[in-house]
Design a protein around this motif. Structure first.
Motif, PDB file in Angstrom:
ATOM      1  N   PHE A 104       0.844  -1.188   0.000  1.00 40.31           N
ATOM      2  CA  PHE A 104       0.000   0.000   0.000  1.00 40.31           C
ATOM      3  C   PHE A 104       0.880   1.240   0.000  1.00 40.31           C
ATOM      4  O   PHE A 104       0.629   2.188   0.721  1.00 40.31           O
ATOM      5  CB  PHE A 104      -0.896   0.032   1.243  1.00 40.31           C
ATOM      6  CG  PHE A 104      -1.907  -1.077   1.301  1.00 40.31           C
ATOM      7  CD1 PHE A 104      -3.005  -1.067   0.462  1.00 40.31           C
ATOM      8  CD2 PHE A 104      -1.777  -2.125   2.196  1.00 40.31           C
ATOM      9  CE1 PHE A 104      -3.946  -2.073   0.515  1.00 40.31           C
ATOM     10  CE2 PHE A 104      -2.712  -3.136   2.257  1.00 40.31           C
ATOM     11  CZ  PHE A 104      -3.801  -3.113   1.409  1.00 40.31           C
ATOM     12  N   ASP A 105       1.941   1.210  -0.794  1.00 41.88           N
ATOM     13  CA  ASP A 105       2.910   2.294  -0.757  1.00 41.88           C
ATOM     14  C   ASP A 105       2.274   3.665  -0.957  1.00 41.88           C
ATOM     15  O   ASP A 105       2.591   4.602  -0.228  1.00 41.88           O
ATOM     16  CB  ASP A 105       4.009   2.088  -1.804  1.00 41.88           C
ATOM     17  CG  ASP A 105       4.958   0.964  -1.436  1.00 41.88           C
ATOM     18  OD1 ASP A 105       4.737   0.308  -0.398  1.00 41.88           O
ATOM     19  OD2 ASP A 105       5.917   0.735  -2.185  1.00 41.88           O
ATOM     20  N   ASP A 106       1.382   3.781  -1.928  1.00 42.60           N
ATOM     21  CA  ASP A 106       0.782   5.092  -2.197  1.00 42.60           C
ATOM     22  C   ASP A 106      -0.002   5.593  -0.987  1.00 42.60           C
ATOM     23  O   ASP A 106       0.079   6.752  -0.611  1.00 42.60           O
ATOM     24  CB  ASP A 106      -0.104   5.047  -3.441  1.00 42.60           C
ATOM     25  CG  ASP A 106      -1.194   3.994  -3.370  1.00 42.60           C
ATOM     26  OD1 ASP A 106      -1.027   2.987  -2.638  1.00 42.60           O
ATOM     27  OD2 ASP A 106      -2.230   4.159  -4.031  1.00 42.60           O
ATOM     28  N   VAL A 107      -0.728   4.707  -0.336  1.00 41.67           N
ATOM     29  CA  VAL A 107      -1.496   5.081   0.856  1.00 41.67           C
ATOM     30  C   VAL A 107      -0.546   5.399   2.005  1.00 41.67           C
ATOM     31  O   VAL A 107      -0.733   6.383   2.723  1.00 41.67           O
ATOM     32  CB  VAL A 107      -2.482   3.955   1.257  1.00 41.67           C
ATOM     33  CG1 VAL A 107      -3.200   4.297   2.544  1.00 41.67           C
ATOM     34  CG2 VAL A 107      -3.478   3.694   0.134  1.00 41.67           C
ATOM     35  N   ALA A 108       0.483   4.594   2.158  1.00 43.92           N
ATOM     36  CA  ALA A 108       1.451   4.801   3.240  1.00 43.92           C
ATOM     37  C   ALA A 108       2.133   6.162   3.108  1.00 43.92           C
ATOM     38  O   ALA A 108       2.346   6.858   4.109  1.00 43.92           O
ATOM     39  CB  ALA A 108       2.486   3.688   3.238  1.00 43.92           C
ATOM     40  N   ILE A 109       2.446   6.558   1.895  1.00 44.74           N
ATOM     41  CA  ILE A 109       3.081   7.861   1.656  1.00 44.74           C
ATOM     42  C   ILE A 109       2.130   8.981   2.065  1.00 44.74           C
ATOM     43  O   ILE A 109       2.512   9.917   2.767  1.00 44.74           O
ATOM     44  CB  ILE A 109       3.500   7.992   0.177  1.00 44.74           C
ATOM     45  CG1 ILE A 109       4.645   7.038  -0.120  1.00 44.74           C
ATOM     46  CG2 ILE A 109       3.879   9.431  -0.160  1.00 44.74           C
ATOM     47  CD1 ILE A 109       4.921   6.834  -1.606  1.00 44.74           C
ATOM     48  N   ARG A 110       0.875   8.870   1.642  1.00 42.70           N
ATOM     49  CA  ARG A 110      -0.108   9.909   2.003  1.00 42.70           C
ATOM     50  C   ARG A 110      -0.324   9.973   3.514  1.00 42.70           C
ATOM     51  O   ARG A 110      -0.423  11.049   4.084  1.00 42.70           O
ATOM     52  CB  ARG A 110      -1.427   9.666   1.287  1.00 42.70           C
ATOM     53  CG  ARG A 110      -1.370  10.153  -0.153  1.00 42.70           C
ATOM     54  CD  ARG A 110      -2.717  10.058  -0.832  1.00 42.70           C
ATOM     55  NE  ARG A 110      -2.527   9.063  -1.886  1.00 42.70           N
ATOM     56  CZ  ARG A 110      -3.358   8.085  -2.177  1.00 42.70           C
ATOM     57  NH1 ARG A 110      -4.477   7.960  -1.534  1.00 42.70           N
ATOM     58  NH2 ARG A 110      -3.094   7.241  -3.126  1.00 42.70           N
ATOM     59  N   ILE A 111      -0.418   8.808   4.141  1.00 44.55           N
ATOM     60  CA  ILE A 111      -0.624   8.773   5.590  1.00 44.55           C
ATOM     61  C   ILE A 111       0.553   9.428   6.304  1.00 44.55           C
ATOM     62  O   ILE A 111       0.365  10.211   7.235  1.00 44.55           O
ATOM     63  CB  ILE A 111      -0.814   7.316   6.088  1.00 44.55           C
ATOM     64  CG1 ILE A 111      -2.147   6.767   5.590  1.00 44.55           C
ATOM     65  CG2 ILE A 111      -0.743   7.243   7.610  1.00 44.55           C
ATOM     66  CD1 ILE A 111      -2.305   5.264   5.809  1.00 44.55           C
ATOM     67  N   PHE A 112       1.760   9.109   5.854  1.00 48.42           N
ATOM     68  CA  PHE A 112       2.931   9.715   6.478  1.00 48.42           C
ATOM     69  C   PHE A 112       2.852  11.233   6.381  1.00 48.42           C
ATOM     70  O   PHE A 112       3.060  11.936   7.362  1.00 48.42           O
ATOM     71  CB  PHE A 112       4.221   9.205   5.829  1.00 48.42           C
ATOM     72  CG  PHE A 112       5.442   9.823   6.429  1.00 48.42           C
ATOM     73  CD1 PHE A 112       5.975   9.319   7.595  1.00 48.42           C
ATOM     74  CD2 PHE A 112       6.030  10.925   5.847  1.00 48.42           C
ATOM     75  CE1 PHE A 112       7.082   9.909   8.184  1.00 48.42           C
ATOM     76  CE2 PHE A 112       7.134  11.521   6.420  1.00 48.42           C
ATOM     77  CZ  PHE A 112       7.660  11.011   7.588  1.00 48.42           C
ATOM     78  N   LYS A 113       2.545  11.722   5.200  1.00 44.56           N
ATOM     79  CA  LYS A 113       2.510  13.169   4.984  1.00 44.56           C
ATOM     80  C   LYS A 113       1.476  13.852   5.871  1.00 44.56           C
ATOM     81  O   LYS A 113       1.787  14.814   6.563  1.00 44.56           O
ATOM     82  CB  LYS A 113       2.217  13.481   3.518  1.00 44.56           C
ATOM     83  CG  LYS A 113       2.220  14.970   3.207  1.00 44.56           C
ATOM     84  CD  LYS A 113       1.995  15.235   1.742  1.00 44.56           C
ATOM     85  CE  LYS A 113       0.554  15.463   1.482  1.00 44.56           C
ATOM     86  NZ  LYS A 113       0.225  15.876   0.135  1.00 44.56           N
TER      87      LYS A 113
END
Length: 150
Positions: A104-113
């Motif tokens: 879920f890399d794309d989701v993980a990136i957004r969540i981190f941000k």
């Protein structure tokens, strides 16, 4: 010890010997901890007839040792706490990220941000110059860690 991880490790190490199941059985205990090694040493001679049976018996005996993957929701609840250092938050984030099995890399990136405070420079950077992969995120984080440590 995660039994699935152990069996995968043995399979990987023995990939060139996949036809030699007897050798795989002999190498199987090479990475076991003391408790599991006592179990292995306690197996009656001739009680296991194949590598497949060994992994099945191993799995049945140590089923409680399986690592339970975390759901993506675990990341959703993460936020940088007041007073928490950037490094501590990053370490916590990656630890949780690594416990999620699916991609879920794309989701993980957004969540981190969005879990960073709105005024944080890294969040502003990720908004201005979006990234597409976790590797790029790690690189950007490293840049900001170096700045914070200086």
């Amino acid at each position: 010890m995660d039994l699935v991880e152990h069996v995968s490790h043995i399979n990987q190490r023995m990939a060139v010997h996949t036809k030699n199941k007897a050798l795989m059985c002999k190498v199987f205990p090479s990475n076991l901890g003391p408790m599991v090694m006592r179990w292995f040493d306690g197996l009656r001679e001739g009680s296991i007839n194949s590598f497949k049976e060994l992994t099945r018996v191993f799995g049945a005996r140590f089923v409680t040792c399986n690592r339970v993957p975390r759901p993506l929701d675990s990341l959703l609840s993460m936020t940088m706490q007041d007073g928490e250092t950037y490094k501590t938050y990053i370490d916590r984030y990656w630890e949780m990220f690594n416990e999620i099995d699916e991609n879920f890399d794309d989701v993980a990136i957004r969540i981190f941000k969005v879990s960073l405070p709105a005024e944080h420079d890294l969040r502003k950077s990720l908004t201005r110059k979006p990234i597409r992969s976790v590797c790029q995120l790690m690189d950007r984080i490293d840049e900001y860690k170096r700045v914070e440590e200086d």
